[in-house]
Design a protein around this motif. Structure first.
Motif, PDB file in Angstrom:
ATOM      1  N   LYS A  13      -2.169  -3.226  -7.451  1.00  0.00           N
ATOM      2  CA  LYS A  13      -2.033  -1.780  -7.248  1.00  0.00           C
ATOM      3  C   LYS A  13      -2.279  -1.407  -5.796  1.00  0.00           C
ATOM      4  CE  LYS A  13      -3.393  -0.556 -11.977  1.00  0.00           C
ATOM      5  NZ  LYS A  13      -4.430   0.114 -12.815  1.00  0.00           N
ATOM      6  N   GLU A  14      -3.294  -1.986  -5.200  1.00  0.00           N
ATOM      7  CA  GLU A  14      -3.624  -1.661  -3.814  1.00  0.00           C
ATOM      8  C   GLU A  14      -2.485  -2.025  -2.863  1.00  0.00           C
ATOM      9  OE1 GLU A  14      -7.247  -3.694  -2.991  1.00  0.00           O
ATOM     10  OE2 GLU A  14      -8.510  -2.213  -4.009  1.00  0.00           O
ATOM     11  N   ARG A  15      -1.771  -3.081  -3.160  1.00  0.00           N
ATOM     12  CA  ARG A  15      -0.672  -3.508  -2.295  1.00  0.00           C
ATOM     13  C   ARG A  15       0.666  -2.896  -2.713  1.00  0.00           C
ATOM     14  NH1 ARG A  15       0.507  -8.995  -2.084  1.00  0.00           N
ATOM     15  NH2 ARG A  15      -0.631  -9.540  -3.976  1.00  0.00           N
ATOM     16  N   GLY A  16       0.657  -2.090  -3.769  1.00  0.00           N
ATOM     17  CA  GLY A  16       1.852  -1.384  -4.200  1.00  0.00           C
ATOM     18  C   GLY A  16       2.945  -2.287  -4.723  1.00  0.00           C
ATOM     19  N   ASN A  53      10.876   0.651  -1.185  1.00  0.00           N
ATOM     20  CA  ASN A  53      11.662  -0.577  -1.031  1.00  0.00           C
ATOM     21  C   ASN A  53      11.364  -1.344   0.258  1.00  0.00           C
ATOM     22  OD1 ASN A  53      13.088  -0.112  -3.436  1.00  0.00           O
ATOM     23  ND2 ASN A  53      14.520   1.261  -2.379  1.00  0.00           N
ATOM     24  N   ILE A  54      10.427  -0.853   1.069  1.00  0.00           N
ATOM     25  CA  ILE A  54      10.103  -1.500   2.337  1.00  0.00           C
ATOM     26  C   ILE A  54       8.711  -2.132   2.252  1.00  0.00           C
ATOM     27  CG2 ILE A  54       9.748  -1.166   4.807  1.00  0.00           C
ATOM     28  CD1 ILE A  54      12.653  -0.931   3.924  1.00  0.00           C
ATOM     29  N   PHE A  55       8.626  -3.381   2.722  1.00  0.00           N
ATOM     30  CA  PHE A  55       7.377  -4.136   2.641  1.00  0.00           C
ATOM     31  C   PHE A  55       7.044  -4.703   4.018  1.00  0.00           C
ATOM     32  CE2 PHE A  55       9.289  -3.875  -1.443  1.00  0.00           C
ATOM     33  CZ  PHE A  55       8.243  -3.716  -2.339  1.00  0.00           C
ATOM     34  N   LEU A  56       5.754  -4.799   4.283  1.00  0.00           N
ATOM     35  CA  LEU A  56       5.291  -5.265   5.588  1.00  0.00           C
ATOM     36  C   LEU A  56       4.312  -6.409   5.426  1.00  0.00           C
ATOM     37  CD1 LEU A  56       5.177  -4.782   8.707  1.00  0.00           C
ATOM     38  CD2 LEU A  56       3.188  -3.312   8.268  1.00  0.00           C
ATOM     39  N   MET A  99      -0.045 -13.240  -1.462  1.00  0.00           N
ATOM     40  CA  MET A  99      -0.985 -12.138  -1.238  1.00  0.00           C
ATOM     41  C   MET A  99      -0.760 -11.416   0.091  1.00  0.00           C
ATOM     42  SD  MET A  99      -2.635 -12.994  -3.948  1.00  0.00           S
ATOM     43  CE  MET A  99      -4.035 -11.897  -3.920  1.00  0.00           C
ATOM     44  N   ALA A 100       0.266 -11.820   0.855  1.00  0.00           N
ATOM     45  CA  ALA A 100       0.359 -11.366   2.243  1.00  0.00           C
ATOM     46  C   ALA A 100       1.035 -10.009   2.415  1.00  0.00           C
ATOM     47  CB  ALA A 100       1.093 -12.409   3.084  1.00  0.00           C
ATOM     48  N   ILE A 101       1.985  -9.689   1.569  1.00  0.00           N
ATOM     49  CA  ILE A 101       2.767  -8.469   1.813  1.00  0.00           C
ATOM     50  C   ILE A 101       2.218  -7.275   1.036  1.00  0.00           C
ATOM     51  CG2 ILE A 101       4.859  -9.792   2.257  1.00  0.00           C
ATOM     52  CD1 ILE A 101       5.917  -8.736  -0.441  1.00  0.00           C
ATOM     53  N   ARG A 102       2.563  -6.098   1.540  1.00  0.00           N
ATOM     54  CA  ARG A 102       2.229  -4.866   0.835  1.00  0.00           C
ATOM     55  C   ARG A 102       3.373  -3.883   0.998  1.00  0.00           C
ATOM     56  NH1 ARG A 102      -2.516  -2.851   1.216  1.00  0.00           N
ATOM     57  NH2 ARG A 102      -3.526  -4.816   1.728  1.00  0.00           N
ATOM     58  N   CYS A 103       3.530  -3.037   0.011  1.00  0.00           N
ATOM     59  CA  CYS A 103       4.547  -1.997   0.078  1.00  0.00           C
ATOM     60  C   CYS A 103       4.119  -0.967   1.123  1.00  0.00           C
ATOM     61  CB  CYS A 103       4.693  -1.337  -1.292  1.00  0.00           C
ATOM     62  SG  CYS A 103       6.019  -0.121  -1.376  1.00  0.00           S
TER      63      CYS A 103
END
Length: 584
Positions: free
Chosen positions: A369-372, A194-197, A157-161
């Motif tokens: 969806k919220e995290r892309g 393609n980038i996630f944080l 659950m930690a990363i998002r686009c």
């Protein structure tokens, strides 16, 4: 004190009995009701008990819901009151059940004898039987496996686009990551999704705990990841604290082996704390307790929602009481063996985590969806989780639409409305910003919320609980603490400083012991869809449950087929491995 009991017989009559007692018996928590056989040995008429209402000498009225048939096979029932069981835990976090020890809990919600013995036995012998996952031992230090764990590890659950400019406090440049991006530029890859944080800013500002007279380190890193054309998720930049500067460099895969490995290890340690306290404890255990207590306080056993939810409350109260006593108490595991310690964890980190909790984040389709993360490849948690969400939703919709024919039925059900109101008040502290409903006006609202409840206590808990020892059994992959501060310059890390940074032997042993215990299933665990009681009598509801079980069995087979082609099978959301409730 006056006791008023309303009973109904099979013949259809209703009778009310009053019993008086001249002296007060103190605080009433439990009453027992016994239906005795008449002097005709072969005659016993079944009675349906609605409730027992006790009026104390002080004028307080206490209700003990029953809604059960009494007969000669089980003439005695124990009833809990419907008041006074909520207890404030800490400011800014959900309320808990008012129980200090497992022995304070009603008998019917405590561990079975088998589970109780197994928990104690496993706690004694865990170190003797633990076996490392060979794959993880061999791959823990690779960039590919580091990225994989953000998708399918203990915390998916930690990363998002990230589709906008990077945060100002994370000044990654094109020159830094150009080689990792195969010559492409950062802004182009951001625009293409393609980038996630992953940002652990919640851990910022904490002073490290002291373990064995040694000050520990806890960082609040930012980690940038790239989804490659080869469908791999890899880290491309890591900053170990929130404020950029000369003494807080951005580490890159092109740095020395030990600089880069140490940076990733600090991220994994931060991930341990975010996972255990926020994603695991708060978002599954504490919420499961809220849902369970609200269910038992407000829904009579004859209510269809009670029948639907009660299997999903099994053992939750006791495992949470034990966790508060052994893991997050003043002298528990977090105090003794983690970098954040007890006070920081309970008084600051948990309330901060709760302040950002939303209804949509608990609903997997909305969360994805919220995290892309709709399209990132190899995200088995998403794929399996959405399948289970749909299967659970189909069950809930089928059962509840049978009983609630219209929105008016929902609005007119005071027990249902009291249930969601208590969840809103005691679970989400009246915070409308969470999006949690305070009442229901439509059938579809009830269906979605109940789906979220069952998914949270079953599938979501399995996803974030069952792999703890798998990923943490090799300690460098998931350290509970780190002894040395993060490097302030590049090029100074060595094999020696890496080992000096890892936890000491005592901390490691105790950390592994807890992870093993939390991942070990009891022999009497109930997989999702396996119900030990036949609660529904209506044919329609029973048919939906049967279809639910068939859907789960089919999904089991699909996961088995998928896993055959994976180097590391993902089976945490295989229905056979998902418990009905938060019981570990």
């Amino acid at each position: 004190m006056t006791n008023q009991t309303t009973l109904g017989s099979l013949g259809g009559g209703v009778r009310t009995y009053k019993v008086s007692c001249e002296q007060s018996v103190g605080t009433l928590l439990l009453v027992e009701l016994e239906a005795k056989q008449s002097w005709f040995k072969d005659f016993f008429q079944d009675w349906f008990c609605n409730k027992i209402v006790v009026t104390t000498p002080e004028g307080e009225t206490i209700s003990f819901p029953c809604y059960k048939w009494l007969n000669s096979k089980k003439p005695v029932v124990s009833l809990r009151n419907d008041k006074g069981q909520w207890k404030k835990y800490h400011d800014g976090v959900p309320y808990i059940i008012d129980a200090q020890e497992p022995s304070d809990l009603p008998e019917d919600v405590r561990f079975s004898f088998t589970k109780d013995i197994e928990m104690k036995f496993n706690a004694f012998r865990h170190v003797l039987i633990y076996v490392l996952i060979e794959y993880i031992r061999q791959h823990w230090d690779s960039d590919e496996f580091f990225g994989y764990q953000f998708l399918n590890g203990t915390n998916p659950m930690a990363i998002r686009c990230w589709r906008t400019k990077l945060p100002d406090n994370f000044p990654v440049t094109d020159d830094m990551v150009k080689s990792s991006l195969g010559g492409s530029c950062l802004q182009k890859e951001i625009q293409e999704g393609n980038i996630f944080l992953c940002d652990y800013k919640r851990l910022s500002g904490f002073e490290g705990n002291t373990i064995n007279n040694k000050k520990q380190s806890l960082t609040a890193p930012l980690c940038l990841l790239y989804s490659t054309p080869e469908k791999k998720l890899i880290p491309i930049a890591i900053q170990l604290n929130q404020k950029p500067g000369v003494e807080n460099p951005i580490f890159l895969p092109s740095d020395s082996e030990w600089d880069w490995l140490l940076a990733k290890t600090f991220v994994r340690s931060a991930g341990f704390h975010e996972h255990e306290l926020n994603v695991h404890l708060l978002q599954t255990h504490l919420l499961a307790e809220v849902f369970s207590l609200a269910t038992m306080r407000n829904l009579p056993s004859a209510h269809p929602l009670f029948k639907l939810l009660i299997p999903h409350t099994l053992y939750t109260f006791q495992i949470n009481v034990m966790a508060r006593n052994l893991l997050i108490s003043d002298d528990g595991v977090f105090k003794k063996y983690t970098a954040i310690g007890h006070d920081n964890a309970v008084n600051t980190f948990l309330p901060d985590s709760f302040s950002t909790l939303t209804y949509s984040s608990l609903c997997l389709p909305d969360n994805i969806k919220e995290r892309g993360l709709e399209n990132i490849p190899n995200y088995y948690y998403r794929d399996d989780g959405l399948k289970l969400w749909d299967i659970i939703h189909k069950l809930v919709k089928g059962v509840l639409t049978f009983y609630y024919k219209s929105d008016a039925d929902v609005k007119g059900d005071p027990e249902l409305q009291n249930w969601i109101w208590e969840i809103f008040v005691y679970g989400f502290l009246r915070k409308e910003s969470t999006g949690i409903p305070r009442s229901f006006s439509k059938v579809e609202e009830v269906i979605k919320f109940v789906t979220m409840v069952i998914f949270t206590v079953s599938a979501q808990h399995a996803a974030v609980n069952n792999g703890q020892f798998d990923f943490g059994g090799w300690m460098p992959n998931l350290p509970t603490t780190l002894r040395l501060p993060p490097p302030k310059k590049k090029g100074e890390s060595t094999l020696e400083t890496f080992f000096q940074t890892l936890p000491d032997v005592s901390t490691t042993v105790h950390g592994l012991a807890v992870l093993f215990l939390l991942s070990k299933k009891a022999s009497d665990h109930c997989p999702l869809g396996v119900y030990t009681q036949d609660l529904f009598s209506e044919a329609v509801a029973r048919w939906h449950i049967s279809r639910f079980q068939n859907d789960l069995h089919k999904r089991d087979q699909e996961v088995n087929i998928r896993n055959r082609n994976l180097p590391l099978p993902y089976d945490y959301l295989k229905p056979a491995n998902v418990d009905n409730s938060v019981s570990l």
